[in-house]
Design a protein around this motif. Structure first.
Motif, PDB file in Angstrom:
ATOM      1  N   VAL A  12       0.848  -1.200   0.000  1.00  0.00           N
ATOM      2  CA  VAL A  12       0.000   0.000   0.000  1.00  0.00           C
ATOM      3  C   VAL A  12       0.879   1.244   0.000  1.00  0.00           C
ATOM      4  O   VAL A  12       0.690   2.165  -0.797  1.00  0.00           O
ATOM      5  CB  VAL A  12      -0.974  -0.016   1.203  1.00  0.00           C
ATOM      6  N   TYR A  13       1.855   1.277   0.890  1.00  0.00           N
ATOM      7  CA  TYR A  13       2.773   2.414   1.017  1.00  0.00           C
ATOM      8  C   TYR A  13       3.493   2.695  -0.306  1.00  0.00           C
ATOM      9  O   TYR A  13       3.487   3.819  -0.815  1.00  0.00           O
ATOM     10  CB  TYR A  13       3.771   2.117   2.142  1.00  0.00           C
ATOM     11  N   GLN A  14       4.097   1.666  -0.868  1.00  0.00           N
ATOM     12  CA  GLN A  14       4.890   1.860  -2.082  1.00  0.00           C
ATOM     13  C   GLN A  14       4.023   2.201  -3.294  1.00  0.00           C
ATOM     14  O   GLN A  14       4.417   3.009  -4.136  1.00  0.00           O
ATOM     15  CB  GLN A  14       5.754   0.631  -2.343  1.00  0.00           C
ATOM     16  N   THR A  15       2.830   1.627  -3.371  1.00  0.00           N
ATOM     17  CA  THR A  15       1.927   1.955  -4.476  1.00  0.00           C
ATOM     18  C   THR A  15       1.441   3.394  -4.359  1.00  0.00           C
ATOM     19  O   THR A  15       1.388   4.121  -5.357  1.00  0.00           O
ATOM     20  CB  THR A  15       0.735   0.975  -4.506  1.00  0.00           C
ATOM     21  N   ALA A  16       1.103   3.819  -3.153  1.00  0.00           N
ATOM     22  CA  ALA A  16       0.667   5.205  -2.944  1.00  0.00           C
ATOM     23  C   ALA A  16       1.775   6.177  -3.347  1.00  0.00           C
ATOM     24  O   ALA A  16       1.512   7.169  -4.042  1.00  0.00           O
ATOM     25  CB  ALA A  16       0.272   5.419  -1.481  1.00  0.00           C
ATOM     26  N   ARG A  26      -0.376  -6.599   9.488  1.00  0.00           N
ATOM     27  CA  ARG A  26      -0.401  -7.558  10.590  1.00  0.00           C
ATOM     28  C   ARG A  26      -0.311  -6.835  11.933  1.00  0.00           C
ATOM     29  O   ARG A  26      -1.028  -7.166  12.864  1.00  0.00           O
ATOM     30  CB  ARG A  26       0.742  -8.558  10.452  1.00  0.00           C
ATOM     31  N   ALA A  27       0.558  -5.849  12.021  1.00  0.00           N
ATOM     32  CA  ALA A  27       0.713  -5.078  13.261  1.00  0.00           C
ATOM     33  C   ALA A  27       0.174  -3.665  13.039  1.00  0.00           C
ATOM     34  O   ALA A  27       0.544  -3.008  12.060  1.00  0.00           O
ATOM     35  CB  ALA A  27       2.173  -5.021  13.674  1.00  0.00           C
ATOM     36  N   ILE A  28      -0.665  -3.203  13.944  1.00  0.00           N
ATOM     37  CA  ILE A  28      -1.268  -1.872  13.828  1.00  0.00           C
ATOM     38  C   ILE A  28      -0.193  -0.782  13.788  1.00  0.00           C
ATOM     39  O   ILE A  28      -0.365   0.239  13.129  1.00  0.00           O
ATOM     40  CB  ILE A  28      -2.312  -1.628  14.956  1.00  0.00           C
ATOM     41  N   GLN A  29       0.935  -1.004  14.465  1.00  0.00           N
ATOM     42  CA  GLN A  29       2.012  -0.011  14.465  1.00  0.00           C
ATOM     43  C   GLN A  29       2.553   0.223  13.051  1.00  0.00           C
ATOM     44  O   GLN A  29       2.908   1.348  12.699  1.00  0.00           O
ATOM     45  CB  GLN A  29       3.166  -0.440  15.395  1.00  0.00           C
ATOM     46  N   ASN A  30       2.609  -0.823  12.251  1.00  0.00           N
ATOM     47  CA  ASN A  30       3.081  -0.669  10.872  1.00  0.00           C
ATOM     48  C   ASN A  30       2.104   0.154  10.045  1.00  0.00           C
ATOM     49  O   ASN A  30       2.507   0.962   9.212  1.00  0.00           O
ATOM     50  CB  ASN A  30       3.322  -2.028  10.227  1.00  0.00           C
ATOM     51  N   LYS A  31       0.809  -0.043  10.269  1.00  0.00           N
ATOM     52  CA  LYS A  31      -0.200   0.765   9.575  1.00  0.00           C
ATOM     53  C   LYS A  31      -0.064   2.227   9.983  1.00  0.00           C
ATOM     54  O   LYS A  31      -0.063   3.115   9.122  1.00  0.00           O
ATOM     55  CB  LYS A  31      -1.607   0.247   9.883  1.00  0.00           C
ATOM     56  N   GLU A  32       0.057   2.472  11.263  1.00  0.00           N
ATOM     57  CA  GLU A  32       0.179   3.841  11.757  1.00  0.00           C
ATOM     58  C   GLU A  32       1.421   4.528  11.196  1.00  0.00           C
ATOM     59  O   GLU A  32       1.371   5.693  10.790  1.00  0.00           O
ATOM     60  CB  GLU A  32       0.205   3.843  13.290  1.00  0.00           C
ATOM     61  N   MET A  33       2.546   3.812  11.154  1.00  0.00           N
ATOM     62  CA  MET A  33       3.780   4.382  10.621  1.00  0.00           C
ATOM     63  C   MET A  33       3.629   4.702   9.130  1.00  0.00           C
ATOM     64  O   MET A  33       4.028   5.777   8.677  1.00  0.00           O
ATOM     65  CB  MET A  33       4.950   3.416  10.830  1.00  0.00           C
ATOM     66  N   ALA A  34       3.040   3.781   8.387  1.00  0.00           N
ATOM     67  CA  ALA A  34       2.849   4.001   6.950  1.00  0.00           C
ATOM     68  C   ALA A  34       1.964   5.214   6.704  1.00  0.00           C
ATOM     69  O   ALA A  34       2.279   6.057   5.860  1.00  0.00           O
ATOM     70  CB  ALA A  34       2.244   2.756   6.305  1.00  0.00           C
ATOM     71  N   PHE A  35       0.858   5.320   7.439  1.00  0.00           N
ATOM     72  CA  PHE A  35      -0.049   6.454   7.271  1.00  0.00           C
ATOM     73  C   PHE A  35       0.651   7.763   7.604  1.00  0.00           C
ATOM     74  O   PHE A  35       0.514   8.746   6.876  1.00  0.00           O
ATOM     75  CB  PHE A  35      -1.302   6.280   8.132  1.00  0.00           C
ATOM     76  N   ALA A  36       1.416   7.790   8.683  1.00  0.00           N
ATOM     77  CA  ALA A  36       2.109   9.021   9.079  1.00  0.00           C
ATOM     78  C   ALA A  36       3.094   9.465   7.992  1.00  0.00           C
ATOM     79  O   ALA A  36       3.136  10.641   7.623  1.00  0.00           O
ATOM     80  CB  ALA A  36       2.833   8.817  10.411  1.00  0.00           C
ATOM     81  N   LYS A  37       3.861   8.528   7.478  1.00  0.00           N
ATOM     82  CA  LYS A  37       4.825   8.870   6.421  1.00  0.00           C
ATOM     83  C   LYS A  37       4.110   9.325   5.148  1.00  0.00           C
ATOM     84  O   LYS A  37       4.521  10.295   4.515  1.00  0.00           O
ATOM     85  CB  LYS A  37       5.740   7.674   6.121  1.00  0.00           C
ATOM     86  N   LEU A  38       3.048   8.618   4.765  1.00  0.00           N
ATOM     87  CA  LEU A  38       2.333   8.974   3.538  1.00  0.00           C
ATOM     88  C   LEU A  38       1.655  10.333   3.646  1.00  0.00           C
ATOM     89  O   LEU A  38       1.640  11.095   2.666  1.00  0.00           O
ATOM     90  CB  LEU A  38       1.327   7.881   3.164  1.00  0.00           C
TER      91      LEU A  38
END
Length: 179
Positions: A109-113, A133-145
């Protein structure tokens, strides 16, 4: 503001066992099925991706059923923008903004965005239709994006934004999807 004549949906890699072990998988898949049905109702272009399906498996059955009129695009790079078939499909639409959904938030998702941003498109992450899998990874990806220029929306927020008016022909049917 999202406009249905300028918006499309990308569904990324909701496949096999991985789809069942991401954070809050049942709600995630249920919301994504609703999003796909709403996108079809509104006539949005839908691009469906599968990462290395020979190894990761097919898209989960309930989502496959919702995507019945769409052909999946197979990819091997984490960013869908590394797949020429996807880039051609993106360019062959009249879309200005892409709603992004799928898994995993911090990888494909991150790389495609980022790839779509680099191609000059606006990107909105549909928060309750993206997981890892881990909510922390989703949160980090959203913050960076978000720092890089994406917006964040939700299933209901984007749906009502795209419909725009309770008198719209699609309103009642769309409402039944989320209630």
């Amino acid at each position: 503001m999202l406009r249905k004549d300028q918006t499309g949906l990308v569904v990324i890699d909701v496949q096999g066992k991985l789809a069942t072990i991401v954070h809050d998988s049942e709600a995630f898949i249920s919301n994504l099925v609703k999003l796909v049905k709403a996108a079809k109702l509104l006539g949005l272009p839908i691009l469906w991706l599968e990462q290395n399906p020979e190894k990761l498996g097919e898209t989960v059955p309930e989502l496959q059923e919702a995507l019945d009129m769409v052909e999946p695009i197979t990819k091997y790079s984490f960013s869908a923008c590394g797949e020429p078939t996807f880039v051609d499909a993106v360019k062959n639409t009249k879309v200005k903004t892409w709603l992004i959904s799928g898994i995993e938030a911090h990888i494909c998702v991150y790389q495609t965005a980022l790839g779509l941003l680099d191609l000059g498109y606006e990107v909105e992450l549909v928060s309750d239709c993206v997981s890892s899998r881990a909510i922390q990874n989703k949160e980090m990806a959203f913050a960076k994006l978000v720092r890089k220029g994406t917006e964040v929306t939700s299933l209901e927020m984007c749906l009502f934004e795209l419909i725009g008016d309770c008198r719209a022909d699609e309103f009642r049917e769309a409402l039944s999807l989320i209630k």
